[in-house]
Design a protein around this motif. Sequence first.
Motif, PDB file in Angstrom:
ATOM      1  N   HIS A 108      46.088  31.203  98.228  1.00  0.00           N
ATOM      2  CA  HIS A 108      47.328  31.258  99.006  1.00  0.00           C
ATOM      3  C   HIS A 108      48.282  30.167  98.509  1.00  0.00           C
ATOM      4  O   HIS A 108      49.229  30.470  97.791  1.00  0.00           O
ATOM      5  CB  HIS A 108      47.010  31.104 100.496  1.00  0.00           C
ATOM      6  CG  HIS A 108      48.210  31.157 101.377  1.00  0.00           C
ATOM      7  ND1 HIS A 108      48.354  30.331 102.463  1.00  0.00           N
ATOM      8  CD2 HIS A 108      49.300  31.923 101.320  1.00  0.00           C
ATOM      9  CE1 HIS A 108      49.516  30.606 103.037  1.00  0.00           C
ATOM     10  NE2 HIS A 108      50.110  31.561 102.365  1.00  0.00           N
ATOM     11  N   LEU A 109      48.022  28.918  98.887  1.00  0.00           N
ATOM     12  CA  LEU A 109      48.910  27.849  98.433  1.00  0.00           C
ATOM     13  C   LEU A 109      48.125  26.691  97.824  1.00  0.00           C
ATOM     14  O   LEU A 109      48.542  25.540  97.902  1.00  0.00           O
ATOM     15  CB  LEU A 109      49.782  27.353  99.588  1.00  0.00           C
ATOM     16  CG  LEU A 109      50.784  28.371 100.122  1.00  0.00           C
ATOM     17  CD1 LEU A 109      51.505  27.831 101.344  1.00  0.00           C
ATOM     18  CD2 LEU A 109      51.807  28.736  99.065  1.00  0.00           C
ATOM     19  N   SER A 110      46.996  27.000  97.224  1.00  0.00           N
ATOM     20  CA  SER A 110      46.259  26.029  96.418  1.00  0.00           C
ATOM     21  C   SER A 110      45.655  24.855  97.177  1.00  0.00           C
ATOM     22  O   SER A 110      45.451  23.802  96.592  1.00  0.00           O
ATOM     23  CB  SER A 110      47.137  25.469  95.287  1.00  0.00           C
ATOM     24  OG  SER A 110      47.500  26.502  94.433  1.00  0.00           O
ATOM     25  N   CYS A 111      45.389  25.020  98.455  1.00  0.00           N
ATOM     26  CA  CYS A 111      44.643  23.967  99.141  1.00  0.00           C
ATOM     27  C   CYS A 111      43.205  23.981  98.637  1.00  0.00           C
ATOM     28  O   CYS A 111      42.737  24.967  98.082  1.00  0.00           O
ATOM     29  CB  CYS A 111      44.631  24.217 100.641  1.00  0.00           C
ATOM     30  SG  CYS A 111      46.138  23.718 101.453  1.00  0.00           S
ATOM     31  N   CYS A 124      39.328  27.924 103.855  1.00  0.00           N
ATOM     32  CA  CYS A 124      40.482  27.122 103.502  1.00  0.00           C
ATOM     33  C   CYS A 124      41.065  26.560 104.784  1.00  0.00           C
ATOM     34  O   CYS A 124      41.464  27.314 105.662  1.00  0.00           O
ATOM     35  CB  CYS A 124      41.540  27.952 102.784  1.00  0.00           C
ATOM     36  SG  CYS A 124      43.026  27.001 102.491  1.00  0.00           S
ATOM     37  N   CYS A 126      43.794  24.985 105.390  1.00  0.00           N
ATOM     38  CA  CYS A 126      45.247  24.871 105.555  1.00  0.00           C
ATOM     39  C   CYS A 126      45.812  25.925 106.493  1.00  0.00           C
ATOM     40  O   CYS A 126      46.554  25.620 107.414  1.00  0.00           O
ATOM     41  CB  CYS A 126      45.936  24.948 104.203  1.00  0.00           C
ATOM     42  SG  CYS A 126      45.666  23.482 103.230  1.00  0.00           S
ATOM     43  N   HIS A 127      45.476  27.198 106.217  1.00  0.00           N
ATOM     44  CA  HIS A 127      46.006  28.252 107.082  1.00  0.00           C
ATOM     45  C   HIS A 127      44.903  29.194 107.519  1.00  0.00           C
ATOM     46  O   HIS A 127      45.126  30.387 107.674  1.00  0.00           O
ATOM     47  CB  HIS A 127      47.118  29.024 106.373  1.00  0.00           C
ATOM     48  CG  HIS A 127      48.069  28.134 105.643  1.00  0.00           C
ATOM     49  ND1 HIS A 127      48.022  27.956 104.292  1.00  0.00           N
ATOM     50  CD2 HIS A 127      49.060  27.332 106.098  1.00  0.00           C
ATOM     51  CE1 HIS A 127      48.946  27.087 103.929  1.00  0.00           C
ATOM     52  NE2 HIS A 127      49.585  26.695 104.994  1.00  0.00           N
ATOM     53  N   GLY A 129      42.172  30.419 105.964  1.00  0.00           N
ATOM     54  CA  GLY A 129      41.775  31.500 105.067  1.00  0.00           C
ATOM     55  C   GLY A 129      40.261  31.496 104.917  1.00  0.00           C
ATOM     56  O   GLY A 129      39.633  30.440 104.834  1.00  0.00           O
ATOM     57  N   PRO A 142      45.610  34.387 105.240  1.00  0.00           N
ATOM     58  CA  PRO A 142      46.734  34.733 104.364  1.00  0.00           C
ATOM     59  C   PRO A 142      46.449  34.859 102.871  1.00  0.00           C
ATOM     60  O   PRO A 142      47.301  35.387 102.172  1.00  0.00           O
ATOM     61  CB  PRO A 142      47.725  33.601 104.622  1.00  0.00           C
ATOM     62  CG  PRO A 142      46.916  32.468 105.098  1.00  0.00           C
ATOM     63  CD  PRO A 142      45.731  33.030 105.808  1.00  0.00           C
ATOM     64  N   PRO A 143      45.320  34.368 102.331  1.00  0.00           N
ATOM     65  CA  PRO A 143      45.212  34.445 100.861  1.00  0.00           C
ATOM     66  C   PRO A 143      45.321  35.866 100.344  1.00  0.00           C
ATOM     67  O   PRO A 143      44.676  36.771 100.865  1.00  0.00           O
ATOM     68  CB  PRO A 143      43.809  33.873 100.586  1.00  0.00           C
ATOM     69  CG  PRO A 143      43.520  33.010 101.731  1.00  0.00           C
ATOM     70  CD  PRO A 143      44.151  33.681 102.900  1.00  0.00           C
TER      71      PRO A 143
HETATM   72  S1  FES Z   1      46.496  27.482 101.332  1.00  0.00           S
HETATM   73 FE1  FES Z   1      44.598  28.389 101.834  1.00  0.00          FE
HETATM   74  S2  FES Z   1      45.174  29.683 103.455  1.00  0.00           S
HETATM   75 FE2  FES Z   1      47.084  28.828 102.910  1.00  0.00          FE
END
Ligand code: FES
Lengths: 171, 84
Positions: A108-111, A124, A126-127, A129, A142-143
Amino acid sequence: MSDQSNQDPHWKEDFPVERTEATKVSRRDFARFLCLVSGGLAVGSGYVAVKANFFPPEKVQGEHFICKADSVPTGGTRSFVLAGSDIPYILVKLETGHWRAYEQKCTHLSCAVYYKPGSSQIVCPCHEGFFDAMTGEVIAGPPPRPLPALEVVVKGEDIYVRAGGTELAKK
Amino acid sequence: MSNFKDAQNKAHPNKSNTLMSALIVILILNVGIQIWLLYTGLNNALEDNKDIALPAFIASAVLFLISFCWLYFLPMGYKKTGKK
Ligand code: FES
């Protein structure tokens, strides 16, 4: 050409004297701006197309030694980077005894993702995932894509990784 | 020389306002499609389906050309003076 000189210069259209002539200036600017955005998006798509077709991401070459098998407990993980690249990977020993290696970057955003022991899910934070630890597929959140995987090779007591885990995990 | 621009410039503001709105709606539509194309092309390229990227780029470029030519029809606003 000769009557050009007694015409107003072009820019004066956007700064008219009469109020009635100014009614469309901002909308005209907006339309031009939209056209600029449109050009930007076309250039962006072109960049993606060129990059995808002519500069594909490098595949991992050869096999890399990671660690001894008994240094990772069941349900445990170990993160590693391969020499010559700075992509972080995560090596997971699942409760079922399978070894898996994934990129540690959420699609998604590289967390940074981590393995949640006992759930066979990679999470994940962050959001929220969730990935399937067996296959790397997205379970929830969201990924948009599965986690890129490496193939894990167990040679006696040694753990190696090599490219091609994605196809393996999909089987 | 008289072309449609002169007529358009002398048209009643109500008329050219409608035209302006229509133009902007189409431009927004084009940009929306392009955003979708870029998103799809990028996501598929990252997923190793690079066949999508080139058609997406061509479609995007065509939409940009359309948007660009579309600007020709922008009403230039009400002109009181007879000269262009
Ligand atoms: S960075 Fe992993 S779900 Fe958004």
